[in-house]
Design a protein around this motif. Structure first.
Motif, PDB file in Angstrom:
ATOM      1  N   GLY A 238     -11.322  80.567 -17.792  1.00 57.13           N
ATOM      2  CA  GLY A 238     -11.980  79.843 -16.711  1.00 57.13           C
ATOM      3  C   GLY A 238     -12.346  78.429 -17.115  1.00 57.13           C
ATOM      4  O   GLY A 238     -12.106  77.470 -16.366  1.00 57.13           O
ATOM      5  N   ILE A 239     -12.925  78.293 -18.298  1.00 56.10           N
ATOM      6  CA  ILE A 239     -13.309  76.966 -18.792  1.00 56.10           C
ATOM      7  C   ILE A 239     -12.083  76.089 -18.999  1.00 56.10           C
ATOM      8  O   ILE A 239     -12.067  74.910 -18.611  1.00 56.10           O
ATOM      9  CB  ILE A 239     -14.110  77.098 -20.107  1.00 56.10           C
ATOM     10  CG1 ILE A 239     -15.455  77.779 -19.845  1.00 56.10           C
ATOM     11  CG2 ILE A 239     -14.320  75.726 -20.743  1.00 56.10           C
ATOM     12  CD1 ILE A 239     -16.224  78.129 -21.098  1.00 56.10           C
ATOM     13  N   VAL A 240     -11.030  76.653 -19.593  1.00 55.00           N
ATOM     14  CA  VAL A 240      -9.814  75.890 -19.884  1.00 55.00           C
ATOM     15  C   VAL A 240      -9.166  75.385 -18.602  1.00 55.00           C
ATOM     16  O   VAL A 240      -8.866  74.184 -18.462  1.00 55.00           O
ATOM     17  CB  VAL A 240      -8.817  76.738 -20.693  1.00 55.00           C
ATOM     18  CG1 VAL A 240      -7.453  76.051 -20.761  1.00 55.00           C
ATOM     19  CG2 VAL A 240      -9.343  76.995 -22.096  1.00 55.00           C
ATOM     20  N   PHE A 241      -8.949  76.266 -17.644  1.00 60.99           N
ATOM     21  CA  PHE A 241      -8.239  75.871 -16.431  1.00 60.99           C
ATOM     22  C   PHE A 241      -9.079  74.947 -15.552  1.00 60.99           C
ATOM     23  O   PHE A 241      -8.542  74.034 -14.921  1.00 60.99           O
ATOM     24  CB  PHE A 241      -7.788  77.115 -15.659  1.00 60.99           C
ATOM     25  CG  PHE A 241      -6.451  77.620 -16.109  1.00 60.99           C
ATOM     26  CD1 PHE A 241      -5.301  77.342 -15.388  1.00 60.99           C
ATOM     27  CD2 PHE A 241      -6.339  78.340 -17.290  1.00 60.99           C
ATOM     28  CE1 PHE A 241      -4.064  77.782 -15.815  1.00 60.99           C
ATOM     29  CE2 PHE A 241      -5.104  78.793 -17.731  1.00 60.99           C
ATOM     30  CZ  PHE A 241      -3.952  78.519 -16.992  1.00 60.99           C
ATOM     31  N   PHE A 242     -10.393  75.167 -15.515  1.00 64.21           N
ATOM     32  CA  PHE A 242     -11.220  74.257 -14.722  1.00 64.21           C
ATOM     33  C   PHE A 242     -11.285  72.885 -15.388  1.00 64.21           C
ATOM     34  O   PHE A 242     -11.278  71.857 -14.693  1.00 64.21           O
ATOM     35  CB  PHE A 242     -12.627  74.825 -14.545  1.00 64.21           C
ATOM     36  CG  PHE A 242     -13.445  74.058 -13.549  1.00 64.21           C
ATOM     37  CD1 PHE A 242     -13.266  74.255 -12.188  1.00 64.21           C
ATOM     38  CD2 PHE A 242     -14.380  73.121 -13.967  1.00 64.21           C
ATOM     39  CE1 PHE A 242     -14.008  73.544 -11.256  1.00 64.21           C
ATOM     40  CE2 PHE A 242     -15.118  72.400 -13.046  1.00 64.21           C
ATOM     41  CZ  PHE A 242     -14.938  72.607 -11.687  1.00 64.21           C
ATOM     42  N   SER A 243     -11.330  72.848 -16.713  1.00 60.12           N
ATOM     43  CA  SER A 243     -11.351  71.565 -17.422  1.00 60.12           C
ATOM     44  C   SER A 243     -10.059  70.798 -17.184  1.00 60.12           C
ATOM     45  O   SER A 243     -10.075  69.576 -16.977  1.00 60.12           O
ATOM     46  CB  SER A 243     -11.555  71.803 -18.924  1.00 60.12           C
ATOM     47  OG  SER A 243     -12.801  72.411 -19.186  1.00 60.12           O
ATOM     48  N   ILE A 244      -8.933  71.503 -17.207  1.00 53.11           N
ATOM     49  CA  ILE A 244      -7.644  70.856 -16.934  1.00 53.11           C
ATOM     50  C   ILE A 244      -7.641  70.261 -15.530  1.00 53.11           C
ATOM     51  O   ILE A 244      -7.209  69.120 -15.316  1.00 53.11           O
ATOM     52  CB  ILE A 244      -6.489  71.857 -17.104  1.00 53.11           C
ATOM     53  CG1 ILE A 244      -6.332  72.231 -18.572  1.00 53.11           C
ATOM     54  CG2 ILE A 244      -5.182  71.272 -16.556  1.00 53.11           C
ATOM     55  CD1 ILE A 244      -5.330  73.350 -18.823  1.00 53.11           C
ATOM     56  N   SER A 245      -8.135  71.037 -14.564  1.00 50.92           N
ATOM     57  CA  SER A 245      -8.148  70.546 -13.184  1.00 50.92           C
ATOM     58  C   SER A 245      -9.060  69.328 -13.041  1.00 50.92           C
ATOM     59  O   SER A 245      -8.751  68.390 -12.295  1.00 50.92           O
ATOM     60  CB  SER A 245      -8.596  71.661 -12.233  1.00 50.92           C
ATOM     61  OG  SER A 245      -9.978  71.962 -12.393  1.00 50.92           O
ATOM     62  N   TYR A 246     -10.172  69.335 -13.767  1.00 52.76           N
ATOM     63  CA  TYR A 246     -11.111  68.207 -13.711  1.00 52.76           C
ATOM     64  C   TYR A 246     -10.460  66.935 -14.262  1.00 52.76           C
ATOM     65  O   TYR A 246     -10.603  65.852 -13.682  1.00 52.76           O
ATOM     66  CB  TYR A 246     -12.368  68.552 -14.505  1.00 52.76           C
ATOM     67  CG  TYR A 246     -13.438  67.489 -14.491  1.00 52.76           C
ATOM     68  CD1 TYR A 246     -14.268  67.325 -13.386  1.00 52.76           C
ATOM     69  CD2 TYR A 246     -13.628  66.644 -15.584  1.00 52.76           C
ATOM     70  CE1 TYR A 246     -15.245  66.343 -13.365  1.00 52.76           C
ATOM     71  CE2 TYR A 246     -14.599  65.661 -15.576  1.00 52.76           C
ATOM     72  CZ  TYR A 246     -15.415  65.520 -14.469  1.00 52.76           C
ATOM     73  OH  TYR A 246     -16.379  64.547 -14.455  1.00 52.76           O
ATOM     74  N   LEU A 247      -9.730  67.080 -15.358  1.00 54.95           N
ATOM     75  CA  LEU A 247      -9.043  65.931 -15.943  1.00 54.95           C
ATOM     76  C   LEU A 247      -7.942  65.422 -15.016  1.00 54.95           C
ATOM     77  O   LEU A 247      -7.763  64.202 -14.849  1.00 54.95           O
ATOM     78  CB  LEU A 247      -8.455  66.317 -17.303  1.00 54.95           C
ATOM     79  CG  LEU A 247      -9.472  66.642 -18.411  1.00 54.95           C
ATOM     80  CD1 LEU A 247      -8.755  67.149 -19.658  1.00 54.95           C
ATOM     81  CD2 LEU A 247     -10.327  65.426 -18.745  1.00 54.95           C
ATOM     82  N   LEU A 248      -7.206  66.346 -14.409  1.00 55.43           N
ATOM     83  CA  LEU A 248      -6.163  65.950 -13.465  1.00 55.43           C
ATOM     84  C   LEU A 248      -6.773  65.237 -12.265  1.00 55.43           C
ATOM     85  O   LEU A 248      -6.209  64.264 -11.751  1.00 55.43           O
ATOM     86  CB  LEU A 248      -5.379  67.180 -13.007  1.00 55.43           C
ATOM     87  CG  LEU A 248      -4.435  67.815 -14.026  1.00 55.43           C
ATOM     88  CD1 LEU A 248      -3.855  69.108 -13.474  1.00 55.43           C
ATOM     89  CD2 LEU A 248      -3.306  66.849 -14.398  1.00 55.43           C
ATOM     90  N   TRP A 249      -7.913  65.734 -11.808  1.00 57.16           N
ATOM     91  CA  TRP A 249      -8.579  65.113 -10.667  1.00 57.16           C
ATOM     92  C   TRP A 249      -8.986  63.680 -10.995  1.00 57.16           C
ATOM     93  O   TRP A 249      -8.729  62.758 -10.209  1.00 57.16           O
ATOM     94  CB  TRP A 249      -9.809  65.925 -10.278  1.00 57.16           C
ATOM     95  CG  TRP A 249     -10.522  65.377  -9.077  1.00 57.16           C
ATOM     96  CD1 TRP A 249     -11.459  64.388  -9.043  1.00 57.16           C
ATOM     97  CD2 TRP A 249     -10.312  65.775  -7.716  1.00 57.16           C
ATOM     98  NE1 TRP A 249     -11.867  64.143  -7.761  1.00 57.16           N
ATOM     99  CE2 TRP A 249     -11.187  64.982  -6.919  1.00 57.16           C
ATOM    100  CE3 TRP A 249      -9.499  66.718  -7.105  1.00 57.16           C
ATOM    101  CZ2 TRP A 249     -11.239  65.111  -5.542  1.00 57.16           C
ATOM    102  CZ3 TRP A 249      -9.557  66.853  -5.726  1.00 57.16           C
ATOM    103  CH2 TRP A 249     -10.416  66.049  -4.966  1.00 57.16           C
ATOM    104  N   ASN A 250      -9.614  63.475 -12.134  1.00 61.14           N
ATOM    105  CA  ASN A 250     -10.049  62.125 -12.518  1.00 61.14           C
ATOM    106  C   ASN A 250      -8.853  61.185 -12.669  1.00 61.14           C
ATOM    107  O   ASN A 250      -8.921  60.013 -12.277  1.00 61.14           O
ATOM    108  CB  ASN A 250     -10.839  62.180 -13.819  1.00 61.14           C
ATOM    109  CG  ASN A 250     -12.223  62.775 -13.621  1.00 61.14           C
ATOM    110  OD1 ASN A 250     -12.748  62.797 -12.514  1.00 61.14           O
ATOM    111  ND2 ASN A 250     -12.820  63.262 -14.693  1.00 61.14           N
ATOM    112  N   ALA A 251      -7.756  61.705 -13.232  1.00 57.72           N
ATOM    113  CA  ALA A 251      -6.551  60.891 -13.371  1.00 57.72           C
ATOM    114  C   ALA A 251      -5.986  60.546 -11.999  1.00 57.72           C
ATOM    115  O   ALA A 251      -5.534  59.414 -11.759  1.00 57.72           O
ATOM    116  CB  ALA A 251      -5.504  61.631 -14.201  1.00 57.72           C
TER     117      ALA A 251
END
Length: 261
Positions: A238-251
Motif C-alpha cells: 500500500g505504501i509503495v503503490f501510493f507513493s509511486i502514484s504521488y510521485l507520478l501526480w506531482n510530475a
C-alpha cells in the motif's frame, strides 16, 4: 493539522449537501447494498455446484469477500477519481484547483468524496462476522491492529493504482477506457488467486496487486499460514503503490500547462 481541519470542513459541507437530498442518498446506499448482495449470491450459487474452490470452502470465500468490501469501501469513499481526465483535464477544472494553496491531489480527493460508500465497511464486517462464526475463528487483541493496517494497506493499493492511471491525463488529454477496465480487473482480488493461471496470479500480486486487497490479508485471519508472507506485505504494498502514484501526480502537475481551446 491544517489538512485535518480542511478534511473535516470538506466532509461537513458534503454531508450538508447530501442531507439536502435525503431520498437520493438513501437510494444510492440501497443500490450499493443490492450490488454487494448480488455478488454474495453469485458466490452462493457457485458453491451450490462445488464443495470447494481451489481448496477454499464456501465460508472462507465469503470471509474473503467480506474483507475485500472494507478497504474497497474506504477507496470508494475517498478516491473516487474515475472521471478525473474528463472533468479536470478536458473541461479545464484543474486550472481552478491549482489556484488554491492546498495540494491539488488532496483537493480533488475531497471534492470527489462519497461518504455514503462507507456503509460498505459495515456490510463487510457483518459478512466477515457471519463467516467467522460459521468457521469457528478466534482472534487475539492485536488482530484488531493488524486488521486496521491491512485494510488501510488495501485501500492505498487501490488508490495508488487508480491515481497512477488518472495521471495519464497530464500527458494525454484524450478520453480513455482504462478506468472501467481496471475496475473489472480489480474484482479478481475478491477470490483466491490460486484458482487462476500463474500469469494472472503474478499480475494480481506484483503488477496490479489487487490480491493484497482481498485474499492475501484475509488469509491471515483464516489461519492460512502458507499465505502469511503475502498477508504481512499488504501495508508495505500500500505504501509503495501510493507513493509511486504521488510521485507520478506531482510530475504530471509540473507538466500540466492549463486548458486551451
Amino acid at each position: 493539522m491544517f489538512y485535518v481541519s480542511m478534511f473535516f470542513q470538506y466532509a461537513s459541507q458534503y454531508l450538508k449537501t447530501r442531507l439536502t437530498y435525503r431520498i437520493d442518498t438513501v437510494i444510492e446506499i440501497l443500490s450499493d447494498l443490492l450490488f454487494q448482495a448480488v455478488n454474495l449470491i453469485f458466490i452462493l450459487i457457485v458453491f451450490d455446484h462445488t464443495a470447494s474452490l481451489g481448496g477454499w470452502n464456501r465460508e472462507e470465500i465469503i470471509f474473503i469477500y467480506g474483507f475485500f468490501l472494507v478497504p474497497y469501501a474506504l477507496f470508494s469513499s475517498f478516491f473516487n477519481i474515475w472521471d478525473f481526465n474528463e472533468r479536470y483535464i478536458v473541461r479545464g477544472e484543474m486550472d481552478r484547483v491549482l489556484t488554491r494553496p492546498v495540494h491539488s491531489l488532496f483537493q480533488i480527493i475531497m471534492e470527489r468524496m462519497e461518504l455514503e460508500s462507507l456503509f460498505g465497511v459495515i456490510t463487510g464486517l457483518v459478512i466477515m462476522g457471519y463467516a467467522a462464526t460459521e468457521l469457528g475463528l478466534t482472534f487475539a487483541w492485536y488482530d484488531v491492529l493488524i486488521f486496521i493496517s491491512m485494510v488501510l494497506g488495501g485501500a492505498f493499493i487501490y488508490a495508488g493504482i487508480f491515481i497512477s492511471i488518472a495521471t495519464i491525463g497530464f500527458w494525454s488529454d484524450s478520453r480513455t477506457d482504462i478506468m472501467p477496465m481496471m475496475y473489472n480487473i480489480g474484482n479478481y482480488g475478491r477470490y483466491p488467486v490460486n484458482i487462476y493461471h500463474k500469469v494472472i496470479r503474478f499480475v494480481l500480486t506484483w503488477i496490479l496487486p489487487f490480491a493484497f486487497v482481498g485474499v492475501y490479508p484475509a488469509a491471515y485471519f483464516l489461519n492460512r499460514e502458507e499465505w502469511y508472507g503475502y498477508a504481512f506485505l499488504t501495508p508495505v504494498m500500500g505504501i509503495v503503490f501510493f507513493s509511486i502514484s504521488y510521485l507520478l501526480w506531482n510530475a504530471g502537475v509540473k507538466r500540466y500547462r492549463g486548458a486551451g481551446n
